[in-house]
Design an enzyme around this catalytic site. Structure first.
Site, PDB file in Angstrom:
ATOM      1  N   ASP A   1       1.377  -1.144  -0.004  1.00 27.48           N
ATOM      2  CA  ASP A   1      -0.472  -0.215  -0.211  1.00 27.48           C
ATOM      3  C   ASP A   1       1.053   0.849   0.019  1.00 27.48           C
ATOM      4  O   ASP A   1       1.787   1.244   0.927  1.00 27.48           O
ATOM      5  CB  ASP A   1      -0.840  -0.169   1.433  1.00 27.48           C
ATOM      6  CG  ASP A   1      -1.800   1.344   1.410  1.00 27.48           C
ATOM      7  OD1 ASP A   1      -3.671   0.860   1.439  1.00 27.48           O
ATOM      8  OD2 ASP A   1      -1.544   2.207   0.601  1.00 27.48           O
TER       9      ASP A   1
ATOM     10  N   ASP B   1      -3.532   2.115  -5.239  1.00 25.83           N
ATOM     11  CA  ASP B   1      -2.417   2.344  -4.899  1.00 25.83           C
ATOM     12  C   ASP B   1      -2.434   0.812  -3.774  1.00 25.83           C
ATOM     13  O   ASP B   1      -1.277   1.025  -3.248  1.00 25.83           O
ATOM     14  CB  ASP B   1      -2.065   3.320  -4.064  1.00 25.83           C
ATOM     15  CG  ASP B   1      -3.037   3.371  -2.294  1.00 25.83           C
ATOM     16  OD1 ASP B   1      -3.940   2.691  -2.427  1.00 25.83           O
ATOM     17  OD2 ASP B   1      -1.920   4.174  -1.333  1.00 25.83           O
ATOM     18  N   GLU B   2      -2.898   0.466  -3.805  1.00 18.70           N
ATOM     19  CA  GLU B   2      -2.615  -1.301  -2.978  1.00 18.70           C
ATOM     20  C   GLU B   2      -2.924  -2.560  -4.430  1.00 18.70           C
ATOM     21  O   GLU B   2      -3.634  -2.272  -4.826  1.00 18.70           O
ATOM     22  CB  GLU B   2      -3.508  -1.346  -1.929  1.00 18.70           C
ATOM     23  CG  GLU B   2      -4.523  -1.397  -2.453  1.00 18.70           C
ATOM     24  CD  GLU B   2      -5.618  -1.718  -0.865  1.00 18.70           C
ATOM     25  OE1 GLU B   2      -5.722  -2.820   0.239  1.00 18.70           O
ATOM     26  OE2 GLU B   2      -6.693  -0.757  -0.705  1.00 18.70           O
TER      27      GLU B   2
HETATM   28  P1  TTP Z   1      -5.736   4.805   0.927  1.00 21.53           P
HETATM   29  O1  TTP Z   1      -4.405   3.815   0.726  1.00 21.53           O
HETATM   30  O2  TTP Z   1      -7.045   4.606   1.673  1.00 21.53           O
HETATM   31  O3  TTP Z   1      -4.768   5.945   2.069  1.00 21.53           O
HETATM   32  P2  TTP Z   1      -3.428   6.674   1.131  1.00 21.53           P
HETATM   33  O4  TTP Z   1      -2.289   6.608   0.283  1.00 21.53           O
HETATM   34  O5  TTP Z   1      -3.592   8.642   0.554  1.00 21.53           O
HETATM   35  O6  TTP Z   1      -2.692   6.756   2.683  1.00 21.53           O
HETATM   36  P3  TTP Z   1      -1.853   5.911   3.640  1.00 21.53           P
HETATM   37  O7  TTP Z   1      -2.488   4.401   2.721  1.00 21.53           O
HETATM   38  O8  TTP Z   1      -0.084   5.854   3.859  1.00 21.53           O
HETATM   39  O9  TTP Z   1      -3.029   5.285   4.663  1.00 21.53           O
HETATM   40  O10 TTP Z   1      -6.134   5.733  -0.384  1.00 21.53           O
HETATM   41  C1  TTP Z   1      -5.106   5.721  -1.606  1.00 21.53           C
HETATM   42  C2  TTP Z   1      -5.297   7.081  -2.639  1.00 21.53           C
HETATM   43  O11 TTP Z   1      -7.184   6.648  -2.557  1.00 21.53           O
HETATM   44  C3  TTP Z   1      -5.598   8.570  -1.632  1.00 21.53           C
HETATM   45  O12 TTP Z   1      -4.186   8.841  -1.465  1.00 21.53           O
HETATM   46  C4  TTP Z   1      -6.676   9.106  -2.086  1.00 21.53           C
HETATM   47  C5  TTP Z   1      -7.757   8.438  -2.757  1.00 21.53           C
HETATM   48  N1  TTP Z   1      -8.893   8.318  -1.669  1.00 21.53           N
HETATM   49  C6  TTP Z   1      -9.466   9.103  -1.755  1.00 21.53           C
HETATM   50  O13 TTP Z   1     -10.045   9.945  -2.558  1.00 21.53           O
HETATM   51  N2  TTP Z   1     -10.688   9.054  -0.740  1.00 21.53           N
HETATM   52  C7  TTP Z   1     -10.593   8.408   0.305  1.00 21.53           C
HETATM   53  O14 TTP Z   1     -11.773   8.349   1.233  1.00 21.53           O
HETATM   54  C8  TTP Z   1      -9.886   7.605   0.875  1.00 21.53           C
HETATM   55  C9  TTP Z   1      -9.840   7.068   2.344  1.00 21.53           C
HETATM   56  C10 TTP Z   1      -8.619   7.862  -0.067  1.00 21.53           C
HETATM   57 MG    MG Z   2      -2.238   4.081   0.757  1.00 18.59          MG
END
Ligand code: TTP
Ligand code: MG
Length: 382
Positions: free
Chosen positions: A10, A105-106
């Site tokens: 992730d 992103d995962e």
């Molecule tokens: P996440 O992997 O949940 O969040 P992140 O990568 O920003 O942070 P981390 O993993 O370090 O906790 O989500 C990936 C992307 O998806 C995030 O950068 C932006 C998008 N996203 C949204 O647009 N709305 C949301 O509510 C969430 C949770 C994520």
């Molecule tokens: Mg993330």
């Protein structure tokens, strides 16, 4: 079955990190991305510097501005994020063909058996982190575990830039003190119900018996039981190309009897559900296709909240469409077809319960008797 080796990757603060990558002046600063038309004034994500001020995903931008007035507020640039996402996936795919992208992103990787070739799982995980940093310029967090559920929980434990390894023998102690909300499928409602029973941690949940959980939570009881013990058999699905499956029958002569149509639908349900089960998939949507004697063809579909790959459920759903959506009074039927789509990984845990299996068998037998179907399930693996 020997323990699998699954990695969950992730990316850290993904959208915000890409903005910092593209504009190095933003490195180390609170960056908040969001407010596109689609997101309507909410935060998509914030850099870890901004999170220190309490800024979070899904917060209204106005609130984020109050919490972090010195923040740099930027619009979502989806195309750019997709491009970076593709580059990361390419790196992952060079480690193993068994990669399942789970969101922008995962991804999950199944590296079972790769160890002889590429070294220990831990080394493979480090290599992935190094390459994503070097070749793309981003940090990510990884979880390595015997299944997807544990790997996903693990990758979230040491964010950002983390690496957490869960060994098969340690899975219960790893989960013990985590809140029940970490379990897939435990939303606010279930969490509240559990709290009312005095259950806050996964250890406490794991102390409930299987039948207790099933009595209280019905269908998701089995899942709660298994996941609370760190058991998850869902496969890493690489075959994203499979979007739907279908099967159809053209009759030797046109049909008007409902019973024949139902029987045929049953046979189609057996076929389709078997393919689903073999691929470890379940379907949320069912589509019925009917071609009349005058060759007019139409399809009717319905999407359910829960995916299934059980013959009986698929058949029931198809029959419901036939009953409610098709007018059989005027014309005879030439062809009938069944398709399923909205496919996803399907936990088959329900099927591991002997009692449930028995009930299913009984139900199927009844259907087969009623419709005079014989031997259709020969060789079927439940
Ligand atoms: P996440 O992997 O949940 O969040 P992140 O990568 O920003 O942070 P981390 O993993 O370090 O906790 O989500 C990936 C992307 O998806 C995030 O950068 C932006 C998008 N996203 C949204 O647009 N709305 C949301 O509510 C969430 C949770 C994520
Ligand atoms: Mg993330």
């Amino acid at each position: 079955m020997p323990a699998r080796k699954i990695i969950h990757v992730d990316l850290d603060a993904f959208f915000a990190s890409v903005e910092q990558l593209d504009n190095p002046k933003l490195k180390g600063r609170p960056v908040i991305v969001g407010g596109s038309i689609k997101e309507r004034g909410v935060v998509s994500t914030a850099s870890y510097e901004a999170r220190a001020f309490g800024v979070q995903s899904a917060q209204p931008i106005a609130r984020a501005r109050k919490l972090c007035p010195q923040g740099v507020f930027l619009r979502v640039r989806m195309d750019r994020y997709r491009e970076i996402s593709r580059r990361v996936l390419k790196i992952l795919s060079s480690c193993t063909p068994k990669v399942e992208p789970a969101s922008i992103d995962e991804a999950f990787l199944d590296i079972t058996g790769c160890e002889k070739l590429f070294g220990k799982a831990e080394d493979i995980a480090r290599e992935i982190k190094t390459r994503i940093k070097k070749e793309v310029g981003l940090t990510c967090s990884l979880g390595v575990a015997p299944n997807k559920f544990l790997a996903k929980v693990a990758s979230g434990m040491q964010k950002p830039d983390g690496l957490v390894i869960v060994k098969d023998n340690d899975k219960e102690s790893f989960l013990a003190n985590l809140p029940v909300g970490k379990i897939w499928g435990v939303g606010k409602v279930t969490q509240r119900e559990l709290q009312q029973m005095g259950i806050y941690t996964i250890r406490q949940l794991g102390e409930l018996s299987f039948s207790e959980l099933q009595k209280t939570f019905g269908r998701i009881g089995a899942r709660l039981y298994n996941l609370s013990h760190g058991i998850d058999r869902t496969p890493v699905l690489t075959d994203r190309k499979i979007k739907s499956m279908s099967s159809e029958t053209t009759f030797p002569h046109d049909i008007s009897e409902r019973k024949v149509l139902e029987k045929t639908l049953y046979e189609l349900s057996v076929k389709v559900s078997k393919t689903l089960r073999n691929k470890g998939l379940g379907a949320k949507s069912i589509q019925l296709k009917v071609r009349f004697s005058d060759f007019t063809t139409f399809t009717r579909s319905h999407t359910y909240r829960e995916a299934t790959n059980l013959t009986e459920f698929i058949w029931q759903r198809a029959k419901e469409l036939l009953d409610k959506k098709v007018d059989l009074s005027a014309r005879k039927v030439r062809l009938i077809g069944l398709a399923v789509f909205n496919l996803g990984a399907q936990r088959q845990m329900e099927l591991f319960v002997p009692e449930k299996m028995q009930r299913l068998e009984v139900a199927l037998e009844k259907i087969e008797k009623k419709y005079g179907i014989r031997g259709i399930r020969k060789g079927r693996t439940l």
